[in-house]
Design a protein around this motif. Structure first.
Motif, PDB file in Angstrom:
ATOM      1  N   HIS A   1      45.936  38.072  37.454  1.00  0.00           N
ATOM      2  CA  HIS A   1      46.210  38.275  39.054  1.00  0.00           C
ATOM      3  C   HIS A   1      47.593  38.152  39.762  1.00  0.00           C
ATOM      4  CE1 HIS A   1      42.667  36.544  40.284  1.00  0.00           C
ATOM      5  NE2 HIS A   1      41.406  37.313  40.146  1.00  0.00           N
TER       6      HIS A   1
ATOM      7  N   ILE B   1      45.501  37.663  49.991  1.00  0.00           N
ATOM      8  CA  ILE B   1      45.388  36.601  49.487  1.00  0.00           C
ATOM      9  C   ILE B   1      46.752  36.373  48.728  1.00  0.00           C
ATOM     10  CG2 ILE B   1      44.798  35.453  47.562  1.00  0.00           C
ATOM     11  CD1 ILE B   1      41.754  37.105  48.045  1.00  0.00           C
TER      12      ILE B   1
ATOM     13  N   LEU C   1      48.296  35.566  46.212  1.00  0.00           N
ATOM     14  CA  LEU C   1      47.807  35.689  43.695  1.00  0.00           C
ATOM     15  C   LEU C   1      48.570  34.425  43.012  1.00  0.00           C
ATOM     16  CD1 LEU C   1      45.883  39.330  43.676  1.00  0.00           C
ATOM     17  CD2 LEU C   1      44.407  36.587  43.950  1.00  0.00           C
TER      18      LEU C   1
ATOM     19  N   SER D   1      47.334  30.872  43.811  1.00  0.00           N
ATOM     20  CA  SER D   1      45.828  30.599  43.894  1.00  0.00           C
ATOM     21  C   SER D   1      45.849  30.928  42.540  1.00  0.00           C
ATOM     22  CB  SER D   1      45.294  31.434  44.115  1.00  0.00           C
ATOM     23  OG  SER D   1      45.198  32.795  44.209  1.00  0.00           O
ATOM     24  N   SER D   2      46.663  31.787  41.690  1.00  0.00           N
ATOM     25  CA  SER D   2      45.870  31.524  39.911  1.00  0.00           C
ATOM     26  C   SER D   2      46.907  29.979  39.500  1.00  0.00           C
ATOM     27  CB  SER D   2      46.855  32.980  39.613  1.00  0.00           C
ATOM     28  OG  SER D   2      48.513  32.989  39.866  1.00  0.00           O
TER      29      SER D   2
ATOM     30  N   LEU E   1      47.305  27.381  41.246  1.00  0.00           N
ATOM     31  CA  LEU E   1      46.367  25.676  41.537  1.00  0.00           C
ATOM     32  C   LEU E   1      45.750  26.416  40.414  1.00  0.00           C
ATOM     33  CD1 LEU E   1      45.194  23.856  42.961  1.00  0.00           C
ATOM     34  CD2 LEU E   1      43.824  26.137  44.567  1.00  0.00           C
ATOM     35  N   PHE E   2      44.460  27.416  39.886  1.00  0.00           N
ATOM     36  CA  PHE E   2      43.344  27.418  38.916  1.00  0.00           C
ATOM     37  C   PHE E   2      43.878  27.270  37.572  1.00  0.00           C
ATOM     38  CE2 PHE E   2      41.608  30.015  42.777  1.00  0.00           C
ATOM     39  CZ  PHE E   2      40.437  28.940  42.973  1.00  0.00           C
TER      40      PHE E   2
ATOM     41  N   CYS F   1      36.049  26.450  38.486  1.00  0.00           N
ATOM     42  CA  CYS F   1      37.584  27.461  38.952  1.00  0.00           C
ATOM     43  C   CYS F   1      36.781  28.829  38.079  1.00  0.00           C
ATOM     44  CB  CYS F   1      38.487  27.077  37.441  1.00  0.00           C
ATOM     45  SG  CYS F   1      38.889  25.462  37.880  1.00  0.00           S
TER      46      CYS F   1
ATOM     47  N   ILE G   1      37.953  35.683  43.613  1.00  0.00           N
ATOM     48  CA  ILE G   1      39.011  36.078  44.510  1.00  0.00           C
ATOM     49  C   ILE G   1      38.355  37.108  43.783  1.00  0.00           C
ATOM     50  CG2 ILE G   1      41.222  36.184  43.885  1.00  0.00           C
ATOM     51  CD1 ILE G   1      40.913  32.982  43.864  1.00  0.00           C
TER      52      ILE G   1
END
Length: 148
Positions: A55, A68, A70, A73-74, A76-77, A100, A107
């Motif tokens: 991502h 988004i 990324l 979010s990347s 976070l995961f 996840c 996403i």
């Protein structure tokens, strides 16, 4: 990507799911739930971080069209995957990782709809994520049954 590159990417993606399948097979064959949990959850955290890295690459090359962030979010995961390894209850670990994997697939669905990733890759991700989630859920059930 040309057809040969797509084929290689597809094969490597499918092969990447085999350790999850092997963990289920090992537990069904009598390997301890502790070992199969450790193996599958550690590998899951690595794969979740790898997906986050993909991502990053998408975002760095297409930030101008991304809806988004990324990068956020990347991270976070990846952190949630790491956190899952710190949980003391295996069921919680599995639930975090399953969530996840499914969230990252959602996403990717958005990225495919926006033309940021290829449709063939999203379809492949759907199939492999289904295998991974089923394996993790199976291991969670088997581990829970073993604990009783």
């Amino acid at each position: 990507m040309n057809k040969q590159q797509i084929k290689l990417a597809s094969i490597l993606t499918i092969v990447g799911a085999l350790p999850f399948v092997a963990a289920v097979a090992a537990q069904l064959a009598g390997v301890s739930a502790y070992h199969t949990s450790y193996f599958s959850l550690t590998y899951g955290a690595v794969i979740l971080s790898f997906l986050g890295g993909m991502h990053w690459g998408v975002f760095l090359s297409q930030a101008h069209v991304a809806r988004i962030n990324l990068l956020v979010s990347s991270n976070l995961f990846a952190l949630l995957a790491w956190l899952s390894l710190l949980m003391l209850v295996p069921l919680t670990q599995y639930l975090i990782q399953i969530t996840c994997f499914l969230a990252l697939l959602l996403i990717d669905r958005k990225l495919a709809a926006d033309g940021m990733i290829e449709r063939w890759f999203y379809n492949l991700r759907k199939q492999v994520t289904l295998v991974v989630v089923v394996c993790l859920a199976t291991l969670a059930v088997l581990t829970f049954k073993h604990a009783l």
